[in-house]
Enzyme design. Structure first.
Site, PDB file in Angstrom:
ATOM      1  N   TRP A 147       0.862  -1.196   0.000  1.00  0.00           N
ATOM      2  CA  TRP A 147       0.000   0.000   0.000  1.00  0.00           C
ATOM      3  C   TRP A 147       0.887   1.231   0.000  1.00  0.00           C
ATOM      4  O   TRP A 147       1.744   1.392   0.860  1.00  0.00           O
ATOM      5  CB  TRP A 147      -0.936   0.052   1.216  1.00  0.00           C
ATOM      6  CG  TRP A 147      -1.655   1.369   1.231  1.00  0.00           C
ATOM      7  CD1 TRP A 147      -2.642   1.755   0.374  1.00  0.00           C
ATOM      8  CD2 TRP A 147      -1.377   2.502   2.071  1.00  0.00           C
ATOM      9  NE1 TRP A 147      -3.010   3.059   0.640  1.00  0.00           N
ATOM     10  CE2 TRP A 147      -2.252   3.539   1.668  1.00  0.00           C
ATOM     11  CE3 TRP A 147      -0.485   2.740   3.120  1.00  0.00           C
ATOM     12  CZ2 TRP A 147      -2.255   4.793   2.284  1.00  0.00           C
ATOM     13  CZ3 TRP A 147      -0.479   3.988   3.733  1.00  0.00           C
ATOM     14  CH2 TRP A 147      -1.363   4.993   3.314  1.00  0.00           C
TER      15      TRP A 147
ATOM     16  N   HIS B 198     -11.735   1.997   2.372  1.00  0.00           N
ATOM     17  CA  HIS B 198     -11.145   2.722   1.243  1.00  0.00           C
ATOM     18  C   HIS B 198     -12.091   2.999   0.087  1.00  0.00           C
ATOM     19  O   HIS B 198     -11.683   3.017  -1.071  1.00  0.00           O
ATOM     20  CB  HIS B 198      -9.911   1.961   0.743  1.00  0.00           C
ATOM     21  CG  HIS B 198      -8.778   2.013   1.716  1.00  0.00           C
ATOM     22  ND1 HIS B 198      -7.520   1.556   1.430  1.00  0.00           N
ATOM     23  CD2 HIS B 198      -8.717   2.489   2.985  1.00  0.00           C
ATOM     24  CE1 HIS B 198      -6.736   1.737   2.484  1.00  0.00           C
ATOM     25  NE2 HIS B 198      -7.443   2.289   3.433  1.00  0.00           N
TER      26      HIS B 198
ATOM     27  N   ASP C  90     -10.395   4.177  10.562  1.00  0.00           N
ATOM     28  CA  ASP C  90      -9.788   3.020  11.205  1.00  0.00           C
ATOM     29  C   ASP C  90     -10.247   2.802  12.638  1.00  0.00           C
ATOM     30  O   ASP C  90      -9.437   2.610  13.541  1.00  0.00           O
ATOM     31  CB  ASP C  90      -8.254   3.098  11.109  1.00  0.00           C
ATOM     32  CG  ASP C  90      -7.769   3.040   9.676  1.00  0.00           C
ATOM     33  OD1 ASP C  90      -7.823   1.950   9.090  1.00  0.00           O
ATOM     34  OD2 ASP C  90      -7.370   4.083   9.125  1.00  0.00           O
TER      35      ASP C  90
ATOM     36  N   ASP D 281      -7.322  -4.289   9.975  1.00  0.00           N
ATOM     37  CA  ASP D 281      -6.550  -3.045   9.825  1.00  0.00           C
ATOM     38  C   ASP D 281      -7.312  -1.883  10.434  1.00  0.00           C
ATOM     39  O   ASP D 281      -8.216  -1.332   9.811  1.00  0.00           O
ATOM     40  CB  ASP D 281      -6.260  -2.772   8.341  1.00  0.00           C
ATOM     41  CG  ASP D 281      -5.443  -1.492   8.153  1.00  0.00           C
ATOM     42  OD1 ASP D 281      -4.846  -1.011   9.141  1.00  0.00           O
ATOM     43  OD2 ASP D 281      -5.403  -0.966   7.018  1.00  0.00           O
TER      44      ASP D 281
ATOM     45  N   ASP E   3      -9.661  -2.941   1.241  1.00  0.00           N
ATOM     46  CA  ASP E   3      -9.751  -2.423   2.605  1.00  0.00           C
ATOM     47  C   ASP E   3     -11.135  -1.806   2.755  1.00  0.00           C
ATOM     48  O   ASP E   3     -11.546  -0.976   1.938  1.00  0.00           O
ATOM     49  CB  ASP E   3      -8.651  -1.379   2.848  1.00  0.00           C
ATOM     50  CG  ASP E   3      -8.644  -0.851   4.275  1.00  0.00           C
ATOM     51  OD1 ASP E   3      -9.707  -0.408   4.755  1.00  0.00           O
ATOM     52  OD2 ASP E   3      -7.576  -0.869   4.914  1.00  0.00           O
TER      53      ASP E   3
ATOM     54  N   ASP F 237     -11.966   7.316   6.298  1.00  0.00           N
ATOM     55  CA  ASP F 237     -11.173   6.110   6.572  1.00  0.00           C
ATOM     56  C   ASP F 237     -10.517   6.244   7.943  1.00  0.00           C
ATOM     57  O   ASP F 237      -9.315   6.379   8.071  1.00  0.00           O
ATOM     58  CB  ASP F 237     -10.105   5.969   5.471  1.00  0.00           C
ATOM     59  CG  ASP F 237      -9.183   4.792   5.707  1.00  0.00           C
ATOM     60  OD1 ASP F 237      -9.665   3.770   6.194  1.00  0.00           O
ATOM     61  OD2 ASP F 237      -7.982   4.923   5.411  1.00  0.00           O
TER      62      ASP F 237
ATOM     63  N   HIS G  60      -8.509  -6.134   4.125  1.00  0.00           N
ATOM     64  CA  HIS G  60      -8.210  -5.412   5.352  1.00  0.00           C
ATOM     65  C   HIS G  60      -9.557  -5.095   5.953  1.00  0.00           C
ATOM     66  O   HIS G  60     -10.294  -4.261   5.426  1.00  0.00           O
ATOM     67  CB  HIS G  60      -7.454  -4.110   5.074  1.00  0.00           C
ATOM     68  CG  HIS G  60      -5.972  -4.286   5.098  1.00  0.00           C
ATOM     69  ND1 HIS G  60      -5.092  -3.250   4.944  1.00  0.00           N
ATOM     70  CD2 HIS G  60      -5.217  -5.402   5.292  1.00  0.00           C
ATOM     71  CE1 HIS G  60      -3.859  -3.716   5.020  1.00  0.00           C
ATOM     72  NE2 HIS G  60      -3.914  -5.017   5.224  1.00  0.00           N
TER      73      HIS G  60
ATOM     74  N   GLU H  55      -3.036  -3.037  -2.411  1.00  0.00           N
ATOM     75  CA  GLU H  55      -4.198  -2.423  -1.751  1.00  0.00           C
ATOM     76  C   GLU H  55      -4.562  -1.085  -2.380  1.00  0.00           C
ATOM     77  O   GLU H  55      -3.712  -0.218  -2.564  1.00  0.00           O
ATOM     78  CB  GLU H  55      -3.857  -2.219  -0.262  1.00  0.00           C
ATOM     79  CG  GLU H  55      -4.954  -1.548   0.540  1.00  0.00           C
ATOM     80  CD  GLU H  55      -4.601  -1.411   2.028  1.00  0.00           C
ATOM     81  OE1 GLU H  55      -3.448  -1.702   2.408  1.00  0.00           O
ATOM     82  OE2 GLU H  55      -5.479  -1.003   2.804  1.00  0.00           O
TER      83      GLU H  55
ATOM     84  N   LYS I 272      -6.972   2.546  -2.631  1.00  0.00           N
ATOM     85  CA  LYS I 272      -7.557   3.525  -1.712  1.00  0.00           C
ATOM     86  C   LYS I 272      -8.173   4.669  -2.503  1.00  0.00           C
ATOM     87  O   LYS I 272      -7.677   5.040  -3.557  1.00  0.00           O
ATOM     88  CB  LYS I 272      -6.482   4.053  -0.752  1.00  0.00           C
ATOM     89  CG  LYS I 272      -7.056   4.856   0.399  1.00  0.00           C
ATOM     90  CD  LYS I 272      -6.043   5.054   1.511  1.00  0.00           C
ATOM     91  CE  LYS I 272      -6.665   5.883   2.621  1.00  0.00           C
ATOM     92  NZ  LYS I 272      -5.822   6.035   3.788  1.00  0.00           N
TER      93      LYS I 272
HETATM   94  C1  RNT Z   1      -3.852   2.878   4.870  1.00  0.00           C
HETATM   95  C2  RNT Z   1      -3.960   1.433   4.530  1.00  0.00           C
HETATM   96  C3  RNT Z   1      -2.838   0.578   5.042  1.00  0.00           C
HETATM   97  C4  RNT Z   1      -2.417   0.908   6.453  1.00  0.00           C
HETATM   98  C5  RNT Z   1      -1.467  -0.087   7.060  1.00  0.00           C
HETATM   99  C6  RNT Z   1      -0.835   0.433   8.306  1.00  0.00           C
HETATM  100  O1  RNT Z   1      -4.958   3.576   4.527  1.00  0.00           O
HETATM  101  O2  RNT Z   1      -5.174   0.940   4.964  1.00  0.00           O
HETATM  102  O3  RNT Z   1      -3.197  -0.756   4.923  1.00  0.00           O
HETATM  103  O4  RNT Z   1      -3.516   1.040   7.306  1.00  0.00           O
HETATM  104  O5  RNT Z   1      -0.567  -0.480   6.130  1.00  0.00           O
HETATM  105 ZN    ZN Z   2      -5.485  -1.171   4.891  1.00  0.00          ZN
END
Ligand code: RNT
Ligand code: ZN
Length: 412
Positions: free
Chosen positions: A179, A256, A290, A319, A253, A288, A280, A220, A222
C-alpha cells in the site's frame, strides 16, 4: 439456551453445529501488530502520517519489540483459535544503527520469526511506504524523482525477500501487502503520469524472483488519504487492472471506498477474477478513520460473502488503529467480532436462502433472512470459546483491565 438445545434447533434447519465449530477453528485471521503502538514502529521517525491519521493518546502503548510481542501474546490468549500476526517493515528489530528501508533484510526480522515459531503464529508482512524522510511528500513509487523511486523499489524488493523468509521459516505462505499513500491534496494536472510511474516501479519489484509458495503479494487500493484528498495513484481501478495483468492479488480495505458503497457487494466480483481475495477488515466512520470493527451491517455483509464463497478463498487481515482506547482490548474485541460474524454467517442456512432467491420467493427469503438472525448463536459461540479455553463473554475484559494496571500503566 444450552449448547445441546442450540445444536438441535440448528439441526432442524440443516445446520451441523459440530461441523461449524470445526470449520471456524480452521479460519486464521491476521492480527495487525500496528494497533499495539499506533503505527509507530521501531525506527526513529514515528507516527503513521502520509495519508493516514491516528487519533488519541491512551496510555500504555508498546515501546519496544519485547513489549509489543508481550501485548500480542496477551491478546491472543483471549481469542479462540490459531491466528497470524501481520507485521510492517517499520517494525524491524535494529541494533545500534537503524538499517534504512532499502537495505532491510531477514536479519532485522529474525526475532519476530523466532517468537512466531515458539508461539505457532504465521506471519504476514507489509512494506512501509510512509513515516520516512523520502516519503515526506507522500510520493514513493510514483515520485517524479527517479532516485526516490529507485529507493522505494529497493524497499519493495527487500520486503518480498523478507516475506519469502517468513513463509519458508514458518511453513505457511506470507501475504505481503503493498500500500502506497501516493497522491495529491489538490487537483493534479497529470493523472496518467504518476500511475504509469507507479506501474513501472511495481513491475521492477515483482519481476524479482521470489518463491510463490512462500510470498503472496497483494496490492491495496484507496480512494483518498488525509491531505491527499483529490487524487490517489493506487485507486481501485488502478489496482484491479494492475493486479489482474500481473497475476498478483488485489486487496480490499473496507475503509477505502465512498462511505455509502457496499464493500460486501464487491467481493463476488473479485472472487470471479482472482484466485483469492485479500482483505483489510476495517471500519470507517465518515472517513477512513480506522475505528475498531464492530458487529455491524458492513462486517456482517463481508462475513456472509466470505462464508458463502468459502473462507479458504480469502486472506483475512484486520486493519484499524485506535489510539484513544486500550490497545490490547482493541485487538481482542476486533478479532472476536470478526470471528463472531463469521460464525453467524456459518450458522445461517445459506443454501436454503439461495434456493428461495432462485425460486423468486422473495417474501419468504426476506422473512427467513430476518428470522435466522435471532437463532441462538451465543450458545454456539460459548461452546467454541469453552473448547478453546478462553472466556466466552465480557469476562475477558477483566483480564485486560488487570494487565493494564499491572503492565501497561507502568510504561508511562
Ligand atoms: C492505509 C492502509 C494501510 C495501512 C497499514 C498500516 O490507509 O489501509 O493498509 O492502514 O498499512
Ligand atoms: Zn489497509
Amino acid at each position: 439456551m444450552s449448547y445441546a438445545e442450540a445444536k438441535s434447533k440448528y439441526a432442524k434447519v440443516g445446520i451441523d453445529t459440530e461441523k461449524v465449530l470445526k470449520d471456524l477453528e480452521k479460519i486464521s485471521i491476521s492480527m495487525h501488530c500496528w494497533q499495539g503502538d499506533d503505527v509507530g514502529g521501531f525506527e526513529t521517525v514515528r507516527g503513521a502520517g502520509a495519508g493516514t491519521l491516528t487519533t488519541g493518546n491512551y496510555p500504555g502503548k508498546a515501546r519496544t519489540p519485547e513489549e509489543l510481542m508481550a501485548d500480542i501474546d496477551f491478546a491472543m490468549a483471549l481469542i479462540p483459535g490459531r491466528h497470524r500476526v501481520n507485521l510492517h517493515a517499520c517494525y524491524g528489530v535494529h541494533g545500534d544503527k537503524i538499517v534504512d528501508r532499502d537495505k532491510l533484510s531477514p536479519k532485522e526480522f529474525k526475532p519476530w520469526v523466532d517468537w512466531a515459531k515458539k508461539r505457532g503464529y504465521g506471519l504476514d508482512f507489509n512494506p512501509t511506504f510512509f513515516s520516512h524522510p523520502k516519503a515526506a511528500d507522500a510520493l514513493t513509487l510514483s515520485n517524479p524523482d527517479p532516485k526516490i523511486r529507485a529507493f522505494w523499489v529497493k524497499h519493495g524488493i527487500q520486503c518480498l525477500k523478507i516475506a519469502e523468509y517468513f513463509g519458508k521459516e514458518l511453513k505457511t505462505p506470507c501475504a505481503v501487502n503493498y500500500w502506497m499513500p501516493d497522491g495529491y491534496k489538490d487537483e493534479p494536472s497529470d493523472r496518467l503520469g504518476p500511475r504509469m510511474r507507479m506501474a513501472d516501479s511495481l513491475d521492477k519489484i515483482f519481476k524479482t524472483r521470489y518463491d510463490k509458495r512462500y510470498a503472496v503479494p497483494t496490492l491495496e487500493s484507496k480512494l483518498f488519504g488525509i491531505g491527499l484528498e483529490s487524487y490517489t495513484v493506487g485507486s481501485n481501478e488502478f489496482v484491479l487492472g494492475y493486479a489482474l495483468k500481473r497475476g498478483i492479488l488485489a486487496l480490499l480495505d473496507m475503509g477505502h471506498f465512498h462511505p455509502t458503497e457496499n464493500v460486501a457487494d464487491k467481493i463476488s466480483s473479485f472472487k470471479m477474477f482472482f484466485p483469492k481475495v485479500a482483505f483489510h477488515i476495517s471500519r470507517p466512520v465518515r472517513w477512513d478513520s480506522d475505528h475498531v470493527i464492530r458487529q455491524d451491517d458492513a462486517l456482517r455483509g463481508a462475513a456472509q460473502e466470505i462464508v458463502r464463497m468459502g473462507p479458504s478463498n480469502f486472506i483475512i487481515a484486520l486493519d484499524y488503529f485506535d489510539a484513544s482506547i486500550n490497545r490490547v482490548a482493541a485487538w481482542v474485541l476486533g478479532m472476536r467480532n470478526m470471528q463472531k460474524e463469521l460464525l453467524k454467517a456459518m450458522l445461517t442456512p445459506n443454501a436454503q436462502l439461495k434456493a428461495l432467491q432462485d425460486a423468486g420467493e422473495y417474501t419468504a427469503q426476506l422473512v427467513m433472512q430476518e428470522e435466522f438472525k435471532n437463532y441462538p448463536f451465543e450458545s454456539v459461540w460459548a461452546e467454541f470459546c469453552k473448547r478453546a479455553k478462553v472466556p466466552a463473554g465480557e469476562e475477558w475484559f477483566k483480564s485486560v483491565s488487570k494487565y493494564e494496571k499491572d503492565v501497561l500503566l507502568k510504561r508511562c
